[in-house]
Write an enzyme that holds these catalytic residues in place. Structure first.
Site, PDB file in Angstrom:
ATOM      1  N   HIS A  51       0.884  -1.151   0.000  1.00  0.00           N
ATOM      2  CA  HIS A  51       0.000   0.000   0.000  1.00  0.00           C
ATOM      3  C   HIS A  51       0.928   1.208   0.000  1.00  0.00           C
ATOM      4  CE1 HIS A  51      -2.750  -2.936   2.202  1.00  0.00           C
ATOM      5  NE2 HIS A  51      -3.309  -2.717   1.017  1.00  0.00           N
ATOM      6  N   ASP A  54       2.318   1.720   3.329  1.00  0.00           N
ATOM      7  CA  ASP A  54       3.260   0.703   3.825  1.00  0.00           C
ATOM      8  C   ASP A  54       4.673   1.189   3.506  1.00  0.00           C
ATOM      9  OD1 ASP A  54       1.299  -1.208   4.577  1.00  0.00           O
ATOM     10  OD2 ASP A  54       1.197  -1.993   2.531  1.00  0.00           O
ATOM     11  N   GLU A 176      -8.380  -4.797  -8.899  1.00  0.00           N
ATOM     12  CA  GLU A 176      -8.650  -6.011  -8.106  1.00  0.00           C
ATOM     13  C   GLU A 176     -10.117  -5.994  -7.692  1.00  0.00           C
ATOM     14  OE1 GLU A 176      -6.190  -6.484  -4.579  1.00  0.00           O
ATOM     15  OE2 GLU A 176      -7.448  -8.104  -3.825  1.00  0.00           O
ATOM     16  N   ASP A 250     -14.529 -11.898   4.508  1.00  0.00           N
ATOM     17  CA  ASP A 250     -13.369 -12.235   3.671  1.00  0.00           C
ATOM     18  C   ASP A 250     -12.317 -12.906   4.562  1.00  0.00           C
ATOM     19  OD1 ASP A 250     -11.384 -12.267   1.784  1.00  0.00           O
ATOM     20  OD2 ASP A 250     -11.142 -10.098   1.665  1.00  0.00           O
ATOM     21  N   ASP A 252      -9.359 -14.856   3.756  1.00  0.00           N
ATOM     22  CA  ASP A 252      -7.920 -14.911   3.424  1.00  0.00           C
ATOM     23  C   ASP A 252      -7.240 -16.142   4.015  1.00  0.00           C
ATOM     24  OD1 ASP A 252      -8.252 -12.492   2.067  1.00  0.00           O
ATOM     25  OD2 ASP A 252      -7.528 -11.271   3.731  1.00  0.00           O
TER      26      ASP A 252
HETATM   27  C1  GLO Z   1      -9.029  -6.975   0.596  1.00  0.00           C
HETATM   28  C2  GLO Z   1      -8.039  -6.985  -0.471  1.00  0.00           C
HETATM   29  C3  GLO Z   1      -6.770  -6.281  -0.070  1.00  0.00           C
HETATM   30  C4  GLO Z   1      -5.985  -5.876  -1.287  1.00  0.00           C
HETATM   31  C5  GLO Z   1      -4.823  -5.028  -0.931  1.00  0.00           C
HETATM   32  C6  GLO Z   1      -4.049  -4.558  -2.151  1.00  0.00           C
HETATM   33  O1  GLO Z   1     -10.008  -7.640   0.591  1.00  0.00           O
HETATM   34  O2  GLO Z   1      -7.787  -8.284  -0.888  1.00  0.00           O
HETATM   35  O3  GLO Z   1      -6.003  -7.093   0.768  1.00  0.00           O
HETATM   36  O4  GLO Z   1      -5.554  -6.976  -1.990  1.00  0.00           O
HETATM   37  O5  GLO Z   1      -5.264  -3.930  -0.211  1.00  0.00           O
HETATM   38  O6  GLO Z   1      -4.741  -3.597  -2.792  1.00  0.00           O
HETATM   39 MG    MG Z   2      -6.351  -8.986  -2.266  1.00  0.00          MG
END
Ligand code: GLO
Ligand code: MG
Length: 364
Positions: A51, A54, A176, A250, A252
């Site tokens: 980010h 970051d 994304e 979500d 992950d």
């Molecule tokens: C959240 C996203 C997040 C993005 C990251 C990069 O659901 O997956 O993790 O991938 O902020 O833009």
């Molecule tokens: Mg992501």
């Protein structure tokens, strides 16, 4: 014969997380950015996803010159460790000005903030040494439909993408998609939406997609088919492999941990289409299990990478001749059963022994 692809892997610093959830405390203590960078190579990773903040903390409070200096320093930290920056993403979701959305906020001044911040992100990326910008359009959606004009929202997202493309003729934008969370309904929920935007932009050749497994599942879609769609358009710039157990927050999860077969099919579509041959990274957007203790803060990354590589082996050893015959005979039952046996690493010869054992244990 072409050489098989050797994959290189990436993740972002947020993937070494503290385990907090909306109803619970932090479970693990934070590691510094530098500590995280030190882990990449030993864990088998080469690409770093960022980010903007970051890389450059407090980015909103710094002058353009200060941002550039800091980003260059981080670029040097990467080079010293043999790491490559994969992309930078504007974090358009923690600032008070992004509460109602970034590019699609109802407030003109807040929209301007989102655009300014995105252009600043491009500056950061340039100094870090990557042209790639990821747009996860976190808050571009609505909680109640009447609060925003969806038609205008699409135009506003497109305008922002165009402004970025025009600001820097070298930058590349990877969208994304995600269908929900934090919003109830997002305006760019799938790769189809993302690529439609790409084609309408001022330079479609510089706009493509990043597909995350969990996001496709949350949209009720098969991640490998989503990837196939982007690959067919030559627009799969990166992936965020992980896993997701049904329609809920979500998660992950580690790659393959909820649905190993779906993970196999994602690896299959990537491998069959030469993904990675032009340097594309296999990104892992995974988080440690929320309640995991500190000492295993990075195991999910190592395990996901290993699962990916085991599945590459499964794809490469899949019996293609048998597959061809079964498809020709429309014997999909056997194709289904063969796929499961292949993933399990068993064959029918293993069964008598197992059946025998069962008989034996019953008789004891
Ligand atoms: C959240 C996203 C997040 C993005 C990251 C990069 O659901 O997956 O993790 O991938 O902020 O833009
Ligand atoms: Mg992501």
């Amino acid at each position: 014969m072409t050489q098989p692809t050797t994959y290189r892997f990436s993740f972002g610093p947020w993937n070494i997380s503290e385990g907090a959830d909306p109803f619970g405390p932090m479970v693990r203590t934070p590691y510094s950015f530098e500590e995280k960078l030190d882990w990449y190579r030993p864990l088998g990773f080469e690409g770093v996803q960022f980010h903007d903040d970051d890389a450059v903390e407090n980015i909103d409070d710094l002058s353009a010159g200060q941002v550039a200096t800091k980003a260059r320093q981080v670029g040097k930290m990467l080079a010293d460790r043999g790491l490559t920056p994969e992309f930078v993403a504007p974090r358009l979701w923690f600032d008070a000005r992004t509460v109602d959305g970034g590019y699609t906020s109802n407030s003109p001044s807040d929209r301007q903030y989102a655009l300014d911040r995105s252009l600043r992100t491009i500056d950061v990326a340039r100094e870090l040494g990557t042209p790639n910008i990821v747009l996860w359009l976190a808050r571009e959606g609505s909680y109640i439909r009447e609060s925003k004009n969806a038609r205008a929202a699409y135009d506003r997202i497109l305008d922002a993408v165009n402004a970025m493309l025009e600001y820097d003729k070298e930058c590349r934008i990877w969208i994304e998609p995600k269908p929900n969370e934090p919003t109830d309904h997002a305006y760019v929920p799938t790769i189809g939406h993302a690529l439609a935007l790409a084609y309408r932009s001022v330079d479609p050749s510089r706009v493509s997609g990043l597909i995350e497994t969990a996001h496709a599942i949350l949209a009720g879609l098969d991640p490998s088919d989503e990837m196939a769609f982007a690959l067919a358009h030559d627009k799969l710039a990166s992936v965020h492999l992980n896993d997701q157990n049904g329609l809920k927050y979500d998660q992950d999860k580690s790659f393959g941990s909820a649905n190993l077969r779906a993970a196999f099919n994602q690896v299959r579509v990537l491998e069959e289409n030469g993904y990675g041959r032009r340097g594309e990274f296999v990104g892992l957007d995974v988080k440690a299990i929320r309640t995991q203790k500190q000492d295993k803060s990075t195991a999910h990354l190592v395990n996901s990478r290993k699962t990916f590589l085991h599945l590459v082996e499964k794809v490469r050893t899949f019996d293609r001749e048998l597959e061809r015959q079964l498809i020709a005979d429309r014997d999909y039952e056997e194709l289904d059963a063969y796929t499961l046996r292949h993933l399990l690493g068993v064959n029918d010869e293993s069964l008598p022994a197992i059946e025998g054992q069962r008989e034996f244990s019953r008789s004891v």
